[in-house]
Design a protein around this motif. Structure first.
Motif, PDB file in Angstrom:
ATOM      1  N   GLY A  30       0.783  -1.224   0.000  1.00 47.77           N
ATOM      2  CA  GLY A  30       0.000   0.000   0.000  1.00 47.77           C
ATOM      3  C   GLY A  30       0.813   1.271   0.000  1.00 47.77           C
ATOM      4  O   GLY A  30       0.464   2.230   0.688  1.00 47.77           O
ATOM      5  N   GLY A  31       1.924   1.286  -0.723  1.00 46.22           N
ATOM      6  CA  GLY A  31       2.756   2.472  -0.799  1.00 46.22           C
ATOM      7  C   GLY A  31       3.783   2.608   0.309  1.00 46.22           C
ATOM      8  O   GLY A  31       4.559   3.566   0.320  1.00 46.22           O
ATOM      9  N   ILE A  32       3.815   1.655   1.235  1.00 45.93           N
ATOM     10  CA  ILE A  32       4.804   1.663   2.317  1.00 45.93           C
ATOM     11  C   ILE A  32       5.754   0.494   2.115  1.00 45.93           C
ATOM     12  O   ILE A  32       5.336  -0.663   2.075  1.00 45.93           O
ATOM     13  CB  ILE A  32       4.130   1.592   3.695  1.00 45.93           C
ATOM     14  N   ALA A  33       7.033   0.791   1.968  1.00 49.07           N
ATOM     15  CA  ALA A  33       8.052  -0.238   1.787  1.00 49.07           C
ATOM     16  C   ALA A  33       8.650  -0.612   3.130  1.00 49.07           C
ATOM     17  O   ALA A  33       8.752   0.224   4.038  1.00 49.07           O
ATOM     18  CB  ALA A  33       9.141   0.246   0.835  1.00 49.07           C
ATOM     19  N   SER A  34       9.042  -1.860   3.253  1.00 50.96           N
ATOM     20  CA  SER A  34       9.633  -2.358   4.492  1.00 50.96           C
ATOM     21  C   SER A  34      10.962  -3.035   4.176  1.00 50.96           C
ATOM     22  O   SER A  34      11.039  -3.897   3.306  1.00 50.96           O
ATOM     23  CB  SER A  34       8.680  -3.356   5.160  1.00 50.96           C
ATOM     24  N   VAL A  35      12.018  -2.632   4.888  1.00 53.14           N
ATOM     25  CA  VAL A  35      13.358  -3.199   4.727  1.00 53.14           C
ATOM     26  C   VAL A  35      13.772  -3.784   6.076  1.00 53.14           C
ATOM     27  O   VAL A  35      13.808  -3.066   7.083  1.00 53.14           O
ATOM     28  CB  VAL A  35      14.372  -2.126   4.277  1.00 53.14           C
ATOM     29  N   PHE A  70      12.636   0.898   8.087  1.00 50.22           N
ATOM     30  CA  PHE A  70      13.747  -0.021   8.278  1.00 50.22           C
ATOM     31  C   PHE A  70      13.647  -0.615   9.680  1.00 50.22           C
ATOM     32  O   PHE A  70      13.369   0.102  10.641  1.00 50.22           O
ATOM     33  CB  PHE A  70      15.085   0.715   8.138  1.00 50.22           C
ATOM     34  N   GLN A  71      13.911  -1.909   9.811  1.00 44.57           N
ATOM     35  CA  GLN A  71      13.900  -2.544  11.114  1.00 44.57           C
ATOM     36  C   GLN A  71      14.810  -3.780  11.109  1.00 44.57           C
ATOM     37  O   GLN A  71      15.187  -4.272  10.052  1.00 44.57           O
ATOM     38  CB  GLN A  71      12.487  -2.974  11.518  1.00 44.57           C
ATOM     39  N   GLY A  72      15.154  -4.242  12.314  1.00 45.15           N
ATOM     40  CA  GLY A  72      15.950  -5.453  12.456  1.00 45.15           C
ATOM     41  C   GLY A  72      15.081  -6.621  12.863  1.00 45.15           C
ATOM     42  O   GLY A  72      14.044  -6.447  13.513  1.00 45.15           O
ATOM     43  N   ALA A  73      15.496  -7.828  12.491  1.00 43.50           N
ATOM     44  CA  ALA A  73      14.775  -9.048  12.860  1.00 43.50           C
ATOM     45  C   ALA A  73      15.205  -9.511  14.252  1.00 43.50           C
ATOM     46  O   ALA A  73      16.301  -9.215  14.717  1.00 43.50           O
ATOM     47  CB  ALA A  73      15.053 -10.145  11.838  1.00 43.50           C
ATOM     48  N   GLY A  74      14.327 -10.208  14.933  1.00 40.21           N
ATOM     49  CA  GLY A  74      14.688 -10.879  16.169  1.00 40.21           C
ATOM     50  C   GLY A  74      14.360 -10.150  17.454  1.00 40.21           C
ATOM     51  O   GLY A  74      14.355 -10.760  18.525  1.00 40.21           O
ATOM     52  N   GLY A  75      14.121  -8.841  17.408  1.00 40.11           N
ATOM     53  CA  GLY A  75      13.721  -8.102  18.594  1.00 40.11           C
ATOM     54  C   GLY A  75      14.843  -7.670  19.520  1.00 40.11           C
ATOM     55  O   GLY A  75      14.596  -6.942  20.486  1.00 40.11           O
ATOM     56  N   GLU A  76      16.104  -8.071  19.258  1.00 40.00           N
ATOM     57  CA  GLU A  76      17.211  -7.704  20.131  1.00 40.00           C
ATOM     58  C   GLU A  76      18.049  -6.557  19.598  1.00 40.00           C
ATOM     59  O   GLU A  76      18.802  -5.932  20.346  1.00 40.00           O
ATOM     60  CB  GLU A  76      18.129  -8.908  20.385  1.00 40.00           C
ATOM     61  N   VAL A  79      12.802   1.794  12.785  1.00 46.74           N
ATOM     62  CA  VAL A  79      12.043   1.212  13.899  1.00 46.74           C
ATOM     63  C   VAL A  79      13.030   0.369  14.709  1.00 46.74           C
ATOM     64  O   VAL A  79      13.444  -0.702  14.272  1.00 46.74           O
ATOM     65  CB  VAL A  79      10.868   0.359  13.380  1.00 46.74           C
ATOM     66  N   VAL A  80      13.417   0.873  15.871  1.00 42.74           N
ATOM     67  CA  VAL A  80      14.553   0.320  16.611  1.00 42.74           C
ATOM     68  C   VAL A  80      14.085  -0.442  17.841  1.00 42.74           C
ATOM     69  O   VAL A  80      13.360   0.095  18.684  1.00 42.74           O
ATOM     70  CB  VAL A  80      15.519   1.438  17.035  1.00 42.74           C
ATOM     71  N   GLN A  81      14.557  -1.693  17.946  1.00 43.84           N
ATOM     72  CA  GLN A  81      14.416  -2.488  19.162  1.00 43.84           C
ATOM     73  C   GLN A  81      15.805  -2.943  19.574  1.00 43.84           C
ATOM     74  O   GLN A  81      16.486  -3.627  18.813  1.00 43.84           O
ATOM     75  CB  GLN A  81      13.534  -3.715  18.937  1.00 43.84           C
ATOM     76  N   ILE A 131      22.933   4.043   9.761  1.00 48.60           N
ATOM     77  CA  ILE A 131      21.726   3.798   8.961  1.00 48.60           C
ATOM     78  C   ILE A 131      20.528   4.488   9.601  1.00 48.60           C
ATOM     79  O   ILE A 131      19.751   5.183   8.932  1.00 48.60           O
ATOM     80  CB  ILE A 131      21.471   2.290   8.817  1.00 48.60           C
ATOM     81  N   ALA A 132      20.366   4.301  10.908  1.00 50.17           N
ATOM     82  CA  ALA A 132      19.235   4.926  11.606  1.00 50.17           C
ATOM     83  C   ALA A 132      19.311   6.446  11.523  1.00 50.17           C
ATOM     84  O   ALA A 132      18.281   7.118  11.365  1.00 50.17           O
ATOM     85  CB  ALA A 132      19.199   4.473  13.064  1.00 50.17           C
TER      86      ALA A 132
END
Length: 261
Positions: A15-20, A57-63, A107-109, A119-120
């Motif tokens: 819907g017009g929002i890209a996720s990396v 932009f976000q990282g996998a795994g939550g850590e 989006v930082v966890q 990058i952030a």
């Protein structure tokens, strides 16, 4: 490094929002060369895609968002020129992220360190969970340095006093302090982070894209204006005995012994 250890960078649109998504959770999403190459390719694709209004932009795994560059890769560095080439590659990647025409959200966890902080910081906005930590602890770990463009970006994002703490004291800035200084737009509990990210992206997607594009470029031009030459500093640092000791100590999981040369 085995192919399965190279990590991945996933890309999707909705819907017009890209996720990396940086996906190497066993190493806290530390970036390999292959991951940097993939990120560059995604950014090149996004620059030409007018249907995308926002990128997150976000990282996998939550850590972790990204816990820097994979340190083992530095074992192959032979001299200061290798450091110059590395910093040029990093600058080129960060420049692609920063110059994306549409708004960007990190989006930082958890950990947001080194290359992950770059990058952030290249994104327009950042959301974080309460336990997130931001830093560049190279004075404690590797004994390397940042490019002048990277330093300028951090100073623009955090202000000089905090960057002095990050680089000279190897301090970490926690999420609440990062929000107070304006680096983080909002600190959100982990269970509410996805909803907050979606809400922010939807708001950005509904605003005037040309105004956003022009405003971003104006801010980028101000940041890049008359940056001084500083590759001599990079050559000195990456060519030093201390850098070689820092990398070897990190990989061997022992404290480094600094000699100042």
């Amino acid at each position: 490094m085995h192919l399965t250890e190279q990590g991945q960078v996933h890309f999707s649109t909705d819907g017009g929002i890209a996720s990396v998504t940086f996906d190497r959770p066993a190493a806290r999403n530390a970036m390999t060369w292959a991951m940097y190459e993939r990120l560059r390719a995604i950014c090149e694709q996004l620059r030409e895609d007018r249907s995308v209004r926002v990128v997150r932009f976000q990282g996998a795994g939550g850590e972790a968002f990204v816990a820097g560059t994979d340190i083992a890769q530095f074992l192959d560095f032979k001299d200061g020129e290798a450091g110059v080439q590395y910093e040029r590659r990093i600058d080129a990647t960060i420049s692609l992220v920063a110059s994306l025409p549409m708004p960007t959200v990190a989006v930082v966890q958890g950990w947001c360190i080194g290359g992950g902080l770059a990058i952030a910081s290249a994104c327009d906005f950042r959301l974080a969970t309460p336990g997130s930590k931001f830093g560049v602890p190279i004075a404690r770990t590797l004994g390397n340095c940042l490019s002048i463009a990277n330093v300028a970006g951090l100073v623009a994002a955090f202000g000089r006093p905090r960057v002095q703490r990050l680089l000279l004291l190897a301090d970490m800035v926690e999420a609440e302090e990062a929000q107070v200084c304006g680096y983080v737009l909002g600190v959100v509990p982990a269970e509410g982070l996805e909803a907050a990210a979606q809400k922010l992206c939807a708001k950005l997607a509904g605003l005037a894209p040309v105004t956003q594009q022009v405003s971003k470029e104006a801010l980028n031009r101000l940041l890049r204006h008359q940056l001084p030459e500083a590759e001599d500093l990079i050559r000195r640092t990456y060519g030093s005995e201390d850098f070689r000791e820092g990398v070897q100590a990190f990989v061997a999981k022992r404290p480094p012994v600094w000699k100042g040369r």
